[in-house]
Each structure stands twice: as C-alpha cells, then as structure tokens.
Design an enzyme around this catalytic site. Structure first.
Site, PDB file in Angstrom:
ATOM      1  N   LEU A  35       0.828  -1.212   0.000  1.00  0.00           N
ATOM      2  CA  LEU A  35       0.000   0.000   0.000  1.00  0.00           C
ATOM      3  C   LEU A  35       0.863   1.263   0.000  1.00  0.00           C
ATOM      4  O   LEU A  35       0.767   2.131   0.872  1.00  0.00           O
ATOM      5  CB  LEU A  35      -0.978   0.021   1.172  1.00  0.00           C
ATOM      6  N   GLU A  84       9.173  -0.461  -7.253  1.00  0.00           N
ATOM      7  CA  GLU A  84       9.127   0.967  -7.539  1.00  0.00           C
ATOM      8  C   GLU A  84       9.412   1.114  -9.030  1.00  0.00           C
ATOM      9  O   GLU A  84      10.365   0.519  -9.536  1.00  0.00           O
ATOM     10  CB  GLU A  84      10.191   1.707  -6.720  1.00  0.00           C
ATOM     11  N   THR A 134      11.108  -5.140 -17.004  1.00  0.00           N
ATOM     12  CA  THR A 134      10.913  -4.044 -17.948  1.00  0.00           C
ATOM     13  C   THR A 134      11.920  -4.083 -19.080  1.00  0.00           C
ATOM     14  O   THR A 134      13.027  -4.626 -18.927  1.00  0.00           O
ATOM     15  CB  THR A 134      11.044  -2.697 -17.209  1.00  0.00           C
ATOM     16  N   ASP A 135      11.556  -3.480 -20.219  1.00  0.00           N
ATOM     17  CA  ASP A 135      12.501  -3.356 -21.325  1.00  0.00           C
ATOM     18  C   ASP A 135      13.596  -2.335 -21.039  1.00  0.00           C
ATOM     19  O   ASP A 135      14.617  -2.294 -21.739  1.00  0.00           O
ATOM     20  CB  ASP A 135      11.779  -3.005 -22.631  1.00  0.00           C
ATOM     21  N   GLU A 136      13.428  -1.522 -20.005  1.00  0.00           N
ATOM     22  CA  GLU A 136      14.414  -0.477 -19.727  1.00  0.00           C
ATOM     23  C   GLU A 136      15.762  -1.042 -19.289  1.00  0.00           C
ATOM     24  O   GLU A 136      16.765  -0.325 -19.296  1.00  0.00           O
ATOM     25  CB  GLU A 136      13.872   0.513 -18.696  1.00  0.00           C
ATOM     26  N   TYR A 160      16.228   3.369 -11.707  1.00  0.00           N
ATOM     27  CA  TYR A 160      15.127   2.404 -11.814  1.00  0.00           C
ATOM     28  C   TYR A 160      15.531   1.213 -12.674  1.00  0.00           C
ATOM     29  O   TYR A 160      15.395   0.057 -12.253  1.00  0.00           O
ATOM     30  CB  TYR A 160      13.890   3.076 -12.406  1.00  0.00           C
ATOM     31  N   LYS A 164      16.022  -2.811 -11.583  1.00  0.00           N
ATOM     32  CA  LYS A 164      15.294  -3.923 -12.198  1.00  0.00           C
ATOM     33  C   LYS A 164      16.263  -4.906 -12.851  1.00  0.00           C
ATOM     34  O   LYS A 164      16.051  -6.133 -12.792  1.00  0.00           O
ATOM     35  CB  LYS A 164      14.279  -3.402 -13.206  1.00  0.00           C
ATOM     36  N   LYS A 199       2.198   8.531 -14.704  1.00  0.00           N
ATOM     37  CA  LYS A 199       2.691   8.008 -15.973  1.00  0.00           C
ATOM     38  C   LYS A 199       2.089   8.805 -17.130  1.00  0.00           C
ATOM     39  O   LYS A 199       1.018   9.416 -17.021  1.00  0.00           O
ATOM     40  CB  LYS A 199       2.361   6.523 -16.094  1.00  0.00           C
ATOM     41  N   ASP A 290      14.258  18.459 -20.652  1.00  0.00           N
ATOM     42  CA  ASP A 290      14.314  17.009 -20.762  1.00  0.00           C
ATOM     43  C   ASP A 290      14.740  16.375 -19.449  1.00  0.00           C
ATOM     44  O   ASP A 290      15.461  16.972 -18.636  1.00  0.00           O
ATOM     45  CB  ASP A 290      15.292  16.614 -21.875  1.00  0.00           C
TER      46      ASP A 290
END
Length: 333
Positions: A35, A84, A134-136, A160, A164, A199, A290
């Site tokens: 939560l 996260e 993720t693809d990141e 991030y 991951k 997002k 940016d």
C-alpha cells in the site's frame, strides 16, 4: 484450481492481472501489497466478496510474513509485480528503488526457495516463480536499430532500470544455482485502465480534462513501444503456464510511438469524446526541460513468445488508447 501469490497486486499491472485471473478463473489469488502511494485498493473493490481472493497488507522484504503466507496458502506460483517503477522518482530518490527492487526481490527469492524445497516432488515440478520486469534494462536504442531481444546485453541507464536489471540477475541466478523454477518477462510501456496518473498517458488525459498544461520532455521525439495492459496480463498467464523454466520472454505491443504523437492522439480523441466550445486540447501542449539521462527509444522483439507460446497483442495503439480514455472518462479522478 491453482493458487497464485501475487505481490504488488494493488498497482496498475498487478490489479489488472488479478481481475483477469478471477474473471477467467485462472486461479485463487492471495495479494500481498505494501500500500504505497501507487497502490489503489479501489482497483480491486469489486472482489471484496470473492471468497477466492485474499488481500494482505505487507512488504516483500518481510521474511516472517512471507513465510507465514506461503505456509498458510500453499501457492502453486508466485508472480512478482512488486516494484518501484517511476523513472523520475528513481532519479530523485534512488534508495527506495534499491530497497524494494533489489533487496525486496532477494528476500522474496530466499523465502520462496525455502518454501519450494519443502514441497513434494510433484508440487516442486509444478511450482513457478514469475518475475515481471521491464525493457528499460536493455538501455536505449538508436532510431534504426533492431528491437530488443531476449539476448540483448543489459545496459540500464537510470537508477530504476539498474535496480530492475539487478533483480533480473538475481532471479536468473537462483534458477541456475539452485534449480529454483523461475521465469522472467521484460515488457514495454504498459497503458490502460487503473494506471497511476504520474505516468504519461493518464497524466495527459487528466491534465487535459482539467485544462492544465500537457508537459512533454525535450523535443517529444522519444519513442516507446506501447503495450495494452490486458494483452500483457494474458501473455504473463501463458508464460506462467507454458513458459520454459529459466527462460526470459520479451512482451511488446508492436506499437512504437513518439511521445508527441501519443499526446496529440489523446488530444484528438478528447476533442471528439469530451469537446469544449472554441477549444482544442492540443493548445495545452507544453515542452519542458528534458529528463536527466532520458533514453531515446525502446522497442521489443516479441517473436520468441509468439513462436513458443502463440501470443500476439490483440489491441493496436489506437484501439487501446480509445478504450483507455473511455475508462478515465467513466472513472473520473
């Protein structure tokens, strides 16, 4: 019917997965969620009277709680959504990402492996640990470069993505070293109902409806491959049921779009669905400084999951975006 332990099930993708799992009778669900700010109990309010859905508030880093849940519910699979996920937040506060995405995944792996080792041989053979990533982790693509494949070298560029990538490596190592039956999926940008409004797509929809600026980083030419969330959830279930242990499966929407195109399409749909006199939503578009280290392009080659498991995305970007905007119009925030 199988039982799944889902971590992070009150987040965007996790809650959509749980709803599909219950609607399509994939499994009983035990949902462990901390939560945090991105969790939304309302996402699963319709399951409050479902006797085969159980919610427990807790952290994947709490080993005692995890051990208790595994012993009590005896799940056939664990699906780890808990993470996260927002790049901007990882730039400002990387420690939370290290703690949840790396240390939390390690704790979950340790307890899950101990639980698996005590199962009967038959139950061990059937058990799966699915880690959603993720693809990141693959870094950034040049404009004409081929999409990311499962064997693309990792090159994460944000805290991030690095967290991951680290968790992916841990999951893979537990399979290779201990024989623990893991699966990893790396997906492209998800969109659809129930997404937290930090997002891009929900942020633009909600800002537009309130006539607030629509911020676009840099020149707006950063490219992402957009995957509708229910397509993603169906792919996850296929991987869980039929994926090869120890393998990674990339899941993409086959919908590469520049950020400016995404925003312009949202504005055009809102002009049609929620028109305002003498007003165009695109007039709110504002270019901002940016993001630090902003990756230029992501794209997924999902031919492996298509070839091995027969999965294809059902939604193209226009159909999925229309459904998404209609949901936010019907569920105002």
């Amino acid at each position: 019917m199988q039982t799944f332990l889902v971590t992070g099930g009150l987040g965007f993708i996790g809650s959509n997965f749980i709803l599909q799992a219950r609607e399509q009778q994939w499994a009983r669900i035990v949902n462990l969620d901390k939560l945090t700010y991105a969790s939304n109990p309302q996402n699963l309010a319709q399951l409050q009277d479902d006797r085969d859905y159980h919610f427990i508030r807790g952290d994947i880093g709490d080993r005692d709680l995890l051990s208790h849940l595994l012993e009590q519910y005896q799940p056939d699979a664990i699906i780890n959504f808990a993470a996260e996920t927002h790049v901007d937040r990882s730039i400002q506060s990387p420690q939370n990402f290290i703690q949840t995405n790396i240390v939390g995944t390690f704790q979950l792996l340790e307890v899950s492996k101990a639980y698996w080792e005590k199962l009967s041989v038959q139950k061990q053979t059937q058990f799966r640990f699915l880690h959603v990533s993720t693809d990141e982790v693959y870094g950034s693509l040049e404009p004409k470069a081929p999409p990311f494949r499962e064997d693309t070298p990792y090159a994460p560029n944000s805290p991030y993505a690095a967290s991951k990538a680290s968790s992916d490596h841990l999951v893979r190592a537990y399979c290779h070293t201990y024989g623990f039956p893991t699966l990893i999926t790396n997906c492209s940008n998800n969109y659809g109902p129930r997404q937290f409004p930090e997002k891009l797509i929900p942020l633009i929809i909600l800002n537009a409806l309130h006539e607030r600026p629509l911020p676009i980083y840099g020149d707006g030419q950063n490219i992402r491959d957009w995957l509708y969330v229910t397509d993603h959830c169906e792919a996850l279930y296929l991987v869980l049921q039929h994926g090869r242990i120890g393998e990674t499966y990339n899941i993409g929407g086959k919908n590469e779009q520049t950020n400016i195109t995404v925003v312009e399409k949202i504005c055009a749909i809102l002009d049609d669905l929620a028109p305002k006199p003498n007003f165009r939503y695109s007039s709110l578009i504002t270019f901002v400084k940016d993001r630090l280290g902003h990756d230029r392009r992501y794209a997924i080659d999902c031919s492996k999951i298509s070839r091995e498991l027969g999965w294809q995305p059902k939604e193209n970007f226009d159909s999925g975006l229309l459904k998404t905007i209609q949901w936010y119009l019907s569920n105002p925030i």
